[in-house]
Enzyme design. Structure first.
Site, PDB file in Angstrom:
ATOM      1  N   HIS A  53       5.098  -2.528   7.243  1.00  0.00           N
ATOM      2  CA  HIS A  53       5.532  -1.200   7.699  1.00  0.00           C
ATOM      3  C   HIS A  53       6.275  -1.284   9.046  1.00  0.00           C
ATOM      4  CE1 HIS A  53       2.712   0.411   4.715  1.00  0.00           C
ATOM      5  NE2 HIS A  53       3.115   1.627   5.000  1.00  0.00           N
TER       6      HIS A  53
ATOM      7  N   SER B 216       0.824  -1.204   0.000  1.00  0.00           N
ATOM      8  CA  SER B 216       0.000   0.000   0.000  1.00  0.00           C
ATOM      9  C   SER B 216       0.866   1.265   0.000  1.00  0.00           C
ATOM     10  CB  SER B 216      -0.890   0.007   1.241  1.00  0.00           C
ATOM     11  OG  SER B 216      -0.079  -0.029   2.401  1.00  0.00           O
TER      12      SER B 216
ATOM     13  N   GLU C 270       4.358   6.012   7.631  1.00  0.00           N
ATOM     14  CA  GLU C 270       4.203   6.738   6.355  1.00  0.00           C
ATOM     15  C   GLU C 270       4.652   8.200   6.496  1.00  0.00           C
ATOM     16  OE1 GLU C 270       3.158   5.941   3.088  1.00  0.00           O
ATOM     17  OE2 GLU C 270       3.323   3.843   3.681  1.00  0.00           O
TER      18      GLU C 270
HETATM   19  N1  DGL Z   1       2.150  -2.800   4.872  1.00  0.00           N
HETATM   20  C1  DGL Z   1       0.887  -3.414   4.760  1.00  0.00           C
HETATM   21  C2  DGL Z   1       0.773  -4.665   5.568  1.00  0.00           C
HETATM   22  O1  DGL Z   1       1.750  -5.384   5.636  1.00  0.00           O
HETATM   23  C3  DGL Z   1      -0.324  -2.517   4.728  1.00  0.00           C
HETATM   24  C4  DGL Z   1      -0.454  -1.500   5.767  1.00  0.00           C
HETATM   25  C5  DGL Z   1      -1.640  -0.608   5.494  1.00  0.00           C
HETATM   26  O2  DGL Z   1      -1.707  -0.043   4.408  1.00  0.00           O
HETATM   27  O3  DGL Z   1      -2.508  -0.490   6.370  1.00  0.00           O
HETATM   28  O4  DGL Z   1      -0.247  -4.999   6.096  1.00  0.00           O
END
Ligand code: DGL
Length: 265
Positions: free
Chosen positions: A188, A14, A154
């Site tokens: 993330h 994302s 982010e």
């Molecule tokens: N980095 C993603 C994950 O591993 C998505 C995080 C998001 O956009 O909420 O879930």
């Protein structure tokens, strides 16, 4: 015609989180061409429904396949937890790997991880995929959604008293019950690893998606005869659906080098 081996590997998330997986893939497969897509116009995924995420994941893969991807890595736990079967059915000719299975497989090989805490987005934790897979290995699982982590990352806020407060807000009970392992079930979250290690006083084994997924990808390429066997450095391209400049700045800081151009699609 370009031989299949020479085609790029497509990777998506994302936003910038999937760069944690990208970095490890680059490390162990340096001669592969890597095309990364951050769906920054629609981040976060983790608060959205499985139906919506399936649609986003399908669109992302369609784009990467259009760019010539020979395989696709879903470098997002939320999409891996909710959309993997769907996209495999939509793109039967493209090998697609997610990040959940490799982590579970890795943990199944370790007997010193018994009391496990899993953290992820609301949708990943709500899907129950980690809980059921790890419980079937006989592990004790506690799971917690940490929706405020993604916006912090982010924004590039990863070392700050605010981060420590949010960690304590979500994870005080994990510290209380003395988990031995923490699964970062969101790509993330490795950016918060220093803060998480400090919070658990370096006493907890922290595992994220990056290494197990990169290893699974290498195995897949070997098995399917798709490894790019040239020597030398592979090409990399970064695509985003919005906010290219902030992706370039924060992503570059995270990778520890300036990003080549970031293309807005
Ligand atoms: N980095 C993603 C994950 O591993 C998505 C995080 C998001 O956009 O909420 O879930």
């Amino acid at each position: 015609m370009v031989s299949a081996k020479k085609k790029p590997i497509g990777i998506f998330d994302s936003g910038i989180g999937g760069l944690t997986v990208f970095k490890e893939i680059k490390e162990i497969l340096p001669s592969e061409d890597l095309y990364y897509l951050g769906d920054t116009a629609r981040v976060p995924y983790g608060t959205k429904s499985p139906e919506v995420i399936r649609r986003y994941a399908e669109g992302n893969i369609r784009f990467l396949v259009g760019q010539g991807a020979k395989v696709v890595v879903v470098a997002c736990n939320t999409a891996s937890a909710t959309a993997l079967d769907h996209v495999r059915a939509v793109f039967p000719d493209i090998p697609i790997i997610g990040v959940v299975e490799p982590v579970v497989k890795y943990l199944s090989s370790r007997s010193d991880t018994e009391n496990i805490g899993v953290i992820g987005t609301t949708t990943t934790i709500g899907s129950g995929v980690y809980q059921s897979a790890l419980e079937s290995l006989g592990k004790t699982i506690r799971a917690k959604a940490c929706p405020l982590f993604v916006p912090l990352v982010e924004e590039g806020i990863v070392v700050h008293p605010l981060v420590d407060q949010v960690i304590d807000y979500y994870l005080a009970d994990f510290r209380e019950v003395a988990i031995d392992t923490l699964v970062l079930g969101c790509t993330h979250y490795p950016l918060l690893r220093p803060a998480l290690e400090a919070y658990f006083r370096n006493k907890v084994f922290i595992i994220d998606s990056a290494v197990p997924t990169a290893v699974a990808l290498r195995d897949l390429l070997t098995r399917s005869g798709l490894s790019n066997d040239v020597s030398g450095k592979g090409e990399e391209r970064f695509f985003v659906t919005d906010a290219a400049e902030s992706f370039r700045r924060i992503g570059g800081r995270f990778l520890g080098r300036p990003l080549s151009t970031v293309e807005h699609i």
